[in-house]
Design a protein around this motif. Sequence first.
Motif, PDB file in Angstrom:
ATOM      1  N   VAL A   8       0.812  -1.217   0.000  1.00 22.87           N
ATOM      2  CA  VAL A   8       0.000   0.000   0.000  1.00 22.87           C
ATOM      3  C   VAL A   8       0.840   1.259   0.000  1.00 22.87           C
ATOM      4  O   VAL A   8       0.370   2.324  -0.407  1.00 22.87           O
ATOM      5  N   GLY A   9       2.074   1.190   0.470  1.00 24.10           N
ATOM      6  CA  GLY A   9       2.953   2.346   0.443  1.00 24.10           C
ATOM      7  C   GLY A   9       2.319   3.567   1.079  1.00 24.10           C
ATOM      8  O   GLY A   9       1.894   3.545   2.232  1.00 24.10           O
ATOM      9  N   SER A  10       2.205   4.631   0.301  1.00 30.16           N
ATOM     10  CA  SER A  10       1.625   5.882   0.801  1.00 30.16           C
ATOM     11  C   SER A  10       0.194   6.064   0.323  1.00 30.16           C
ATOM     12  O   SER A  10      -0.275   7.200   0.149  1.00 30.16           O
ATOM     13  N   CYS A  11      -0.514   4.964   0.115  1.00 28.93           N
ATOM     14  CA  CYS A  11      -1.891   5.049  -0.350  1.00 28.93           C
ATOM     15  C   CYS A  11      -2.753   5.764   0.701  1.00 28.93           C
ATOM     16  O   CYS A  11      -2.427   5.788   1.889  1.00 28.93           O
ATOM     17  N   SER A  12      -3.861   6.330   0.246  1.00 29.35           N
ATOM     18  CA  SER A  12      -4.742   7.080   1.144  1.00 29.35           C
ATOM     19  C   SER A  12      -6.177   6.902   0.703  1.00 29.35           C
ATOM     20  O   SER A  12      -6.459   6.371  -0.383  1.00 29.35           O
ATOM     21  N   VAL A  13      -7.086   7.364   1.550  1.00 23.51           N
ATOM     22  CA  VAL A  13      -8.503   7.300   1.197  1.00 23.51           C
ATOM     23  C   VAL A  13      -8.773   8.105  -0.067  1.00 23.51           C
ATOM     24  O   VAL A  13      -9.564   7.713  -0.930  1.00 23.51           O
ATOM     25  N   GLU A  14      -8.112   9.250  -0.194  1.00 24.82           N
ATOM     26  CA  GLU A  14      -8.324  10.105  -1.365  1.00 24.82           C
ATOM     27  C   GLU A  14      -7.959   9.386  -2.657  1.00 24.82           C
ATOM     28  O   GLU A  14      -8.563   9.632  -3.711  1.00 24.82           O
ATOM     29  N   ALA A  15      -6.981   8.490  -2.585  1.00 24.64           N
ATOM     30  CA  ALA A  15      -6.562   7.786  -3.799  1.00 24.64           C
ATOM     31  C   ALA A  15      -7.647   6.849  -4.305  1.00 24.64           C
ATOM     32  O   ALA A  15      -7.630   6.453  -5.475  1.00 24.64           O
ATOM     33  N   HIS A  16      -8.595   6.520  -3.446  1.00 26.59           N
ATOM     34  CA  HIS A  16      -9.670   5.617  -3.853  1.00 26.59           C
ATOM     35  C   HIS A  16     -10.917   6.371  -4.316  1.00 26.59           C
ATOM     36  O   HIS A  16     -11.888   5.755  -4.726  1.00 26.59           O
ATOM     37  N   GLN A  17     -10.888   7.684  -4.190  1.00 25.75           N
ATOM     38  CA  GLN A  17     -12.024   8.471  -4.626  1.00 25.75           C
ATOM     39  C   GLN A  17     -11.917   8.748  -6.112  1.00 25.75           C
ATOM     40  O   GLN A  17     -10.845   9.054  -6.643  1.00 25.75           O
ATOM     41  N   THR A  18     -13.020   8.609  -6.798  1.00 29.22           N
ATOM     42  CA  THR A  18     -13.041   8.834  -8.245  1.00 29.22           C
ATOM     43  C   THR A  18     -13.019  10.334  -8.513  1.00 29.22           C
ATOM     44  O   THR A  18     -14.001  11.046  -8.300  1.00 29.22           O
ATOM     45  N   ARG A  19     -11.892  10.816  -8.970  1.00 30.59           N
ATOM     46  CA  ARG A  19     -11.728  12.233  -9.273  1.00 30.59           C
ATOM     47  C   ARG A  19     -10.927  12.348 -10.557  1.00 30.59           C
ATOM     48  O   ARG A  19     -10.114  11.481 -10.875  1.00 30.59           O
TER      49      ARG A  19
END
Length: 227
Positions: A161-172
Amino acid sequence: MTGPTHPGPDPAAPEGPAVAGLAREVEVLRRQVAELEPLPGQVGELGRLVGQLSETLAAVTARRRVPAAPSWLMAPTDPADIERLLGEVCGWVEVVFLRYPDGATALPQCWLWHPDVVEELLWLMHAWCAAYQGPAASVGAAGDWHDRQRPGVVARLRRSVGSCSVEAHQTRPGWSAPTGTPPPVPGVEHVELITRWWATDRDHTPPEPPTAAEPDGSTGPAGGGWR
């Protein structure tokens, strides 16, 4: 003038042979007792070894009774089962896993969106339970959990996961959001070819992969085929 002498027993006297025989019997008994003197220690050592073997057998039997860890990737589709698994994992992560600084920094807020991370934490939780609370709980198992299992999971989480975040999973716009969908199995189009080889000719060189123009693998490239 000397006093009277007191000669020893006359071997010819009737009691002489009896006394000599008794002495021989006493000597034999003394030697037998001397030989038996180490026996109590040997019995004690044998008892100790038997005890150790019994403990080892009990430990092996207990390990066999340790329940298998459930799998998140193969979890039942019943919502109640999923809720129970997540509740157990979240509770354990809070009271155990996050107590370790490297574990806290390796677990992003979006970890529930990563099935592989949930799977890692689920089995690690059950390994901890087996080491500390199960029928085969032991200092050695706890040490293995600390020295090998927990650090291994932490290292894999960092790579996964490294530096993954919740924002990375949001469709933008502009984001390539990670998903929980597994990639297609590479090489699955060659299953039929490998099946034929492994089932009928596995002791010989495997067939060469077919070219793009021959997806069925019936003949293979020039010089290929069966050997």
